[in-house]
Write a protein that holds these residues in place. Sequence first.
Motif, PDB file in Angstrom:
ATOM      1  N   ASP A   1       0.835  -1.072   0.000  1.00 50.87           N
ATOM      2  CA  ASP A   1       0.101  -0.125  -0.086  1.00 50.87           C
ATOM      3  C   ASP A   1       0.886   1.116  -0.067  1.00 50.87           C
ATOM      4  OD1 ASP A   1       0.996  -0.016   2.462  1.00 50.87           O
ATOM      5  OD2 ASP A   1      -0.775   0.807   3.225  1.00 50.87           O
ATOM      6  N   PHE A   2       2.024   1.087  -0.223  1.00 51.82           N
ATOM      7  CA  PHE A   2       2.729   2.486  -0.326  1.00 51.82           C
ATOM      8  C   PHE A   2       2.439   3.597  -1.181  1.00 51.82           C
ATOM      9  CE2 PHE A   2       6.519   4.782  -1.981  1.00 51.82           C
ATOM     10  CZ  PHE A   2       6.819   5.460  -0.896  1.00 51.82           C
ATOM     11  N   GLY A   3       2.156   3.164  -2.429  1.00 53.93           N
ATOM     12  CA  GLY A   3       1.506   4.018  -3.355  1.00 53.93           C
ATOM     13  C   GLY A   3       0.710   4.806  -2.795  1.00 53.93           C
ATOM     14  N   LEU A   4      -0.392   4.296  -2.111  1.00 53.14           N
ATOM     15  CA  LEU A   4      -1.760   5.078  -1.767  1.00 53.14           C
ATOM     16  C   LEU A   4      -0.832   6.136  -0.375  1.00 53.14           C
ATOM     17  CD1 LEU A   4      -4.578   6.008  -1.289  1.00 53.14           C
ATOM     18  CD2 LEU A   4      -4.802   4.192   0.302  1.00 53.14           C
ATOM     19  N   GLN A   5      -0.165   5.474   0.353  1.00 52.88           N
ATOM     20  CA  GLN A   5       0.092   6.436   1.636  1.00 52.88           C
ATOM     21  C   GLN A   5       1.082   7.504   1.002  1.00 52.88           C
ATOM     22  OE1 GLN A   5      -0.911   5.642   4.552  1.00 52.88           O
ATOM     23  NE2 GLN A   5      -1.979   3.991   3.494  1.00 52.88           N
ATOM     24  N   PHE A   6       1.982   7.154  -0.015  1.00 54.07           N
ATOM     25  CA  PHE A   6       2.707   8.206  -0.619  1.00 54.07           C
ATOM     26  C   PHE A   6       1.966   9.292  -1.301  1.00 54.07           C
ATOM     27  CE2 PHE A   6       5.688   9.498  -3.865  1.00 54.07           C
ATOM     28  CZ  PHE A   6       6.736  10.155  -3.271  1.00 54.07           C
ATOM     29  N   ARG A   7       0.855   9.081  -2.033  1.00 53.04           N
ATOM     30  CA  ARG A   7      -0.147   9.873  -2.512  1.00 53.04           C
ATOM     31  C   ARG A   7      -1.075  10.657  -1.449  1.00 53.04           C
ATOM     32  NH1 ARG A   7      -5.768   9.204  -5.819  1.00 53.04           N
ATOM     33  NH2 ARG A   7      -5.719  11.411  -6.735  1.00 53.04           N
ATOM     34  N   LEU A   8      -1.351  10.233  -0.492  1.00 54.45           N
ATOM     35  CA  LEU A   8      -1.916  10.908   0.496  1.00 54.45           C
ATOM     36  C   LEU A   8      -1.332  11.898   1.080  1.00 54.45           C
ATOM     37  CD1 LEU A   8      -3.683   7.755   2.490  1.00 54.45           C
ATOM     38  CD2 LEU A   8      -4.787   9.209   1.051  1.00 54.45           C
ATOM     39  N   GLY A   9      -0.007  11.887   1.046  1.00 55.76           N
ATOM     40  CA  GLY A   9       0.815  12.853   1.784  1.00 55.76           C
ATOM     41  C   GLY A   9       1.577  13.925   0.579  1.00 55.76           C
ATOM     42  N   ASN A  10       1.335  13.533  -0.670  1.00 56.79           N
ATOM     43  CA  ASN A  10       1.947  14.318  -1.888  1.00 56.79           C
ATOM     44  C   ASN A  10       0.944  14.376  -2.945  1.00 56.79           C
ATOM     45  OD1 ASN A  10       4.885  14.438  -0.983  1.00 56.79           O
ATOM     46  ND2 ASN A  10       4.390  12.367  -0.640  1.00 56.79           N
ATOM     47  N   ASN A  11       0.171  15.411  -2.903  1.00 58.64           N
ATOM     48  CA  ASN A  11      -0.813  15.693  -3.793  1.00 58.64           C
ATOM     49  C   ASN A  11      -1.083  17.412  -3.938  1.00 58.64           C
ATOM     50  OD1 ASN A  11      -3.194  16.404  -2.027  1.00 58.64           O
ATOM     51  ND2 ASN A  11      -2.450  14.248  -1.399  1.00 58.64           N
ATOM     52  N   LYS A  12      -1.860  17.639  -4.597  1.00 52.35           N
ATOM     53  CA  LYS A  12      -2.140  19.086  -4.675  1.00 52.35           C
ATOM     54  C   LYS A  12      -2.688  19.775  -3.568  1.00 52.35           C
ATOM     55  CE  LYS A  12      -2.900  18.899  -9.825  1.00 52.35           C
ATOM     56  NZ  LYS A  12      -3.992  19.164 -11.096  1.00 52.35           N
ATOM     57  N   MET A  13      -3.503  18.998  -2.935  1.00 52.82           N
ATOM     58  CA  MET A  13      -3.845  19.802  -1.554  1.00 52.82           C
ATOM     59  C   MET A  13      -2.865  19.356  -0.279  1.00 52.82           C
ATOM     60  SD  MET A  13      -7.860  18.145  -1.567  1.00 52.82           S
ATOM     61  CE  MET A  13      -7.378  16.533  -2.261  1.00 52.82           C
ATOM     62  N   SER A  14      -1.778  18.900  -0.534  1.00 53.53           N
ATOM     63  CA  SER A  14      -0.683  18.741   0.665  1.00 53.53           C
ATOM     64  C   SER A  14      -0.403  19.919   1.308  1.00 53.53           C
ATOM     65  CB  SER A  14       0.397  17.845  -0.188  1.00 53.53           C
ATOM     66  OG  SER A  14      -0.017  16.596  -0.507  1.00 53.53           O
ATOM     67  N   ASP A  15      -0.258  19.698   2.492  1.00 47.77           N
ATOM     68  CA  ASP A  15       0.390  20.797   3.291  1.00 47.77           C
ATOM     69  C   ASP A  15       1.333  20.184   4.446  1.00 47.77           C
ATOM     70  OD1 ASP A  15       1.149  23.517   3.759  1.00 47.77           O
ATOM     71  OD2 ASP A  15      -0.732  23.550   5.341  1.00 47.77           O
ATOM     72  N   GLY A  16       1.792  19.058   4.434  1.00 49.18           N
ATOM     73  CA  GLY A  16       2.605  18.421   5.271  1.00 49.18           C
ATOM     74  C   GLY A  16       1.927  17.356   6.285  1.00 49.18           C
ATOM     75  N   MET A  17       0.553  17.342   5.861  1.00 49.08           N
ATOM     76  CA  MET A  17      -0.209  16.293   6.617  1.00 49.08           C
ATOM     77  C   MET A  17      -1.036  15.262   5.801  1.00 49.08           C
ATOM     78  SD  MET A  17      -1.837  18.956   9.578  1.00 49.08           S
ATOM     79  CE  MET A  17      -2.350  20.053   8.481  1.00 49.08           C
TER      80      MET A  17
END
Length: 409
Positions: A239-255
């Motif tokens: 599941d690394f891909g999902l976890q990586f995307r949850l933290g790195n996307n257009k809405m990301s602010d460190g959380m």
Amino acid sequence: MVLISLLLQVAAIGIFRQYHTRAGEDHFGFGFEMGRVARSIALGQGFSNPYGDHTGPSAWEPPLYPYLIAAVFRVFGIFTYASAWVLLSINSLFASLTTIPVYLIAHRCFGPRVAIWSARAWALNPYVWYWSIHWIWDTTFTPLMLALIFLVSLELEQWPGWRGWALFGALWGVGALANPAMLSFLPFCGLWIWWRRDKRGLSSLSGVVLSSVVFFLVLSPWLIRNYEVFGRFVFIRDDFGLQFRLGNNKMSDGMLVATLQPNLNQLEFEKFQRMGELAYEADCRRLGFEFIRENPRRFALISLKRFFYYWNGVPRPTDSRSSWDFRSSLFLASSVLAIWGLLRALRRERPGAWLFAGLIATYPTVYYFVFPHARYRHPIEPELFILAVFLLSEVRRRKTVAEEVIADC
């Protein structure tokens, strides 16, 4: 201390009614993805369906804790109060037992006074109990395994024979099946043992080979299962891909951007169901790396924020009008005390000081590039507690020495 800690935690489960798990989203709050997989196992559907609705075989989570939940489900019922009681009590047992390696590590590195106070700080700390009685997850098992690994590593510095190496490999294998994130500490840990043994004139090569064999023997049933199910090699979880995307996307602010999770986003769930687990993970990973390539400066900034949040605590909503969240300040204070204690231990060349440093330097790194959470610091908190207590003991010792000097004058 172990018994008192366990009794107090079990009492807290009842007093605060923590066995009343959230029933919304078809009991998703009961173990989250691990709980869903455990339900599938208990129903005879195998290790599958992390988000429900028959999405097929899975390696979305490491296997150890879901199988524990499934075993409890088969005896006490699926998503029942009785199962919650049992699982939270087991979590409390893991947390209580961690007191033992905390004592032994502190005793070996800093002496009996630091050992007894470190054990008390761990066993009787309500913050430690929070994770035991609140989260049905591996959050209390992982600190126990990591503390045992840390203790065995210290002993291997001068442990003769093969038994220590075999135990070292077995503990790493079991720990990885519970939480593969701890493997980031493995290279440093192994090199530290080699270095310390070499200084004593002890050989390590045969021991490293033995521990490696034992490690992969422990992992092999699960790795073989994954290969048979998916037709390709999958190392423990996928599941690394999902976890990586949850933290790195257009809405990301460190959380964490939770709205992209399949359990909260119907479009994402349909995509997960349509593409299948491996393809969905690969697509999430692709989207995460695309965001980084297109926004390198922003990625660097939010990674710096994640570093700060890991040690300071992730900002949380509050109704307080105060300009400072004192919940975060306590979290930050514990981090500062521990790191200050580490620097003091390194300066005084205390036994195992560099092993503490390696753990603190390596374990959190993945969370600086994905997203932080308070429970992601919890696996290394036994060692952080020891370092903080050591620092406070040093302050007390210096104060005592100063008072004695004044008295003599």
